[in-house]
Scaffold this active site. Structure first.
Site, PDB file in Angstrom:
ATOM      1  N   HIS A  71      41.317 -33.380 106.598  1.00  0.00           N
ATOM      2  CA  HIS A  71      42.372 -32.883 105.912  1.00  0.00           C
ATOM      3  C   HIS A  71      44.080 -33.258 106.774  1.00  0.00           C
ATOM      4  O   HIS A  71      43.827 -33.327 107.437  1.00  0.00           O
ATOM      5  CB  HIS A  71      42.010 -31.473 105.337  1.00  0.00           C
ATOM      6  CG  HIS A  71      40.506 -30.823 104.502  1.00  0.00           C
ATOM      7  ND1 HIS A  71      40.010 -30.021 105.493  1.00  0.00           N
ATOM      8  CD2 HIS A  71      40.687 -31.126 103.411  1.00  0.00           C
ATOM      9  CE1 HIS A  71      39.044 -30.317 104.641  1.00  0.00           C
ATOM     10  NE2 HIS A  71      38.773 -30.493 103.656  1.00  0.00           N
TER      11      HIS A  71
ATOM     12  N   ASP B 142      44.299 -31.026 109.231  1.00  0.00           N
ATOM     13  CA  ASP B 142      43.693 -31.206 110.306  1.00  0.00           C
ATOM     14  C   ASP B 142      44.011 -32.402 111.416  1.00  0.00           C
ATOM     15  O   ASP B 142      44.101 -32.198 112.593  1.00  0.00           O
ATOM     16  CB  ASP B 142      42.239 -32.365 110.233  1.00  0.00           C
ATOM     17  CG  ASP B 142      40.890 -31.146 109.492  1.00  0.00           C
ATOM     18  OD1 ASP B 142      41.579 -29.675 110.040  1.00  0.00           O
ATOM     19  OD2 ASP B 142      40.580 -31.446 108.285  1.00  0.00           O
TER      20      ASP B 142
HETATM   21  C1  XUL Z   1      34.554 -28.404 100.087  1.00  0.00           C
HETATM   22  C2  XUL Z   1      34.713 -28.987  99.853  1.00  0.00           C
HETATM   23  C3  XUL Z   1      35.818 -29.646 100.789  1.00  0.00           C
HETATM   24  C4  XUL Z   1      35.832 -31.298 100.319  1.00  0.00           C
HETATM   25  C5  XUL Z   1      37.371 -32.306 101.193  1.00  0.00           C
HETATM   26  O1  XUL Z   1      33.549 -27.168  99.092  1.00  0.00           O
HETATM   27  O2  XUL Z   1      33.226 -29.706 100.238  1.00  0.00           O
HETATM   28  O3  XUL Z   1      35.621 -29.690 102.411  1.00  0.00           O
HETATM   29  O4  XUL Z   1      34.619 -31.892 100.792  1.00  0.00           O
HETATM   30  O5  XUL Z   1      38.656 -31.110 100.888  1.00  0.00           O
END
Ligand code: XUL
Ligand code: MN
Length: 348
Positions: free
Chosen positions: A51, A54
């Site tokens: 992310h 992160d």
């Molecule tokens: C939410 C999910 C997230 C995405 C990335 O359900 O899967 O972790 O993969 O934002």
């Protein structure tokens, strides 16, 4: 004969967690975020999913200079560990401005925040030399249908995607569909919706899907068919393999942990269609069980990777001629017994 695919695996730092859930706090000692990169290679992974925050913690409070300096440090750390950043995803569900969604929020100021945060996410991806941004549409949806104009919401999503494509002429956008949670009903619940948005966008070859097994199952769909649909349009950017036991909260269970045959068919569709041959990662998005002791917990990641590779062997040793024979004879009863025996390692 082409040589067999050598699969490369990825996961995100959030997959190593401290065990909190909506009903209770952390139950494992925190493992420092910055030490997680050193674990990847030893666990058999070379891709890192991020992310934006992160990479740059406290992103909303950073100046552009601070943001780029921090991203450069992470790039050096990745290079030192021999790791590849697979994607960066804007975390558009934490801030006060995203309570009502991000690109589809009813407030113009909140939508502006989402666009601005997305540009920062792309800047971070660029600084890491990472070619993709993942959009999981988290709060783009409603708790009650009357809350938003749904047609306008889809227009706004498309405009936001086009703005991203304009902002960076090379970046790919991988949409990760999910039908619900945290909202009651989410926009873009399936990969079909994502592929439609791709074709409607100004650069369809740069807009793809990322299919998470649990999300497809929550939509009442078979993940392998969702993957096949994206592959048929050459739009499978990546996958989040995991598992889900029925229609409940998003469980992110170990790959194959709830349904081995459903897992086998995902591996079969990926393997039979050459997924991974152009560098695509086998991504995992798996939560460790809250009951697991220790810190850091990594068994779930090792186990799911191992299960994937065991299923690759099952796909490679499937008797294709026999499968064709059963298909030609329209004898799916015999085909099913053959597949189940094969999965169980039982000789006919
Ligand atoms: C939410 C999910 C997230 C995405 C990335 O359900 O899967 O972790 O993969 O934002
Ligand atoms: Mn996911």
């Amino acid at each position: 004969m082409t040589s067999p695919t050598t699969y490369r695996f990825s996961f995100g730092p959030w997959n190593i967690s401290e065990g909190n859930d909506p009903f209770g706090p952390e139950i494992r000692a925190a493992f420092p975020h910055e030490k997680k990169l050193a674990l990847f290679r030893t666990l058999g992974f070379e891709g890192v999913q991020f992310h934006d925050d992160d990479v740059v913690p406290g992103l909303d409070e950073c100046t552009p200079g601070q943001m780029l300096r921090r991203a450069a440090e992470v790039k050096t750390a990745l290079d030192d560990e021999g790791l590849i950043p697979e994607f960066v995803a804007p975390r558009l569900w934490f801030a006060a401005q995203t309570v009502d969604g991000a690109y589809t929020a009813n407030s113009a100021a909140d939508r502006a925040y989402a666009r601005d945060r997305t540009r920062k996410c792309i800047d971070i991806a660029r600084a890491l030399d990472c070619k993709a941004v993942v959009l999981w549409f988290s709060r783009e949806g409603t708790y009650i249908r009357e809350a938003k104009d749904p047609k306008l919401a889809y227009v706004r999503l498309l405009e936001s995607i086009n703005a991203m494509l304009d902002y960076d002429p090379e970046i790919e956008i991988w949409i990760e569909p999910k039908p619900n949670e945290p909202t009651d009903q989410a926009y873009v619940p399936t990969v079909g919706h994502a592929v439609a948005l791709s074709y409607a966008s100004k650069a369809p070859h740069r807009v793809k899907g990322l299919i998470e097994s649990a999300h497809a199952l929550l939509a009442g769909l078979d993940p392998s068919d969702e993957m096949a649909f994206a592959l048929a349009h050459d739009k499978l950017g990546s996958v989040h393999l995991n598992d889900q036991n029925g229609l409940k909260y998003d469980q992110d269970k170990n790959f194959g942990g709830a349904n081995l045959r459903v897992a086998f068919n995902q591996v079969r569709v990926l393997e039979e269609n050459g997924y991974g041959r152009r560098g695509e990662f086998v991504g995992l998005d798996i939560k460790a069980m809250r009951t697991q002791r220790g810190s850091p917990v990594t068994e779930h990641l090792k186990a799911s990777r191992e299960l994937f590779l065991l299923l690759v062997e099952k796909v490679r040793t499937l008797d294709r001629a026999l499968v064709e024979q059963f298909r030609d004879a329209r004898d799916y009863e015999a085909l099913e017994l053959y597949v189940l025996r094969h999965l169980m390692g039982t000789k006919p």
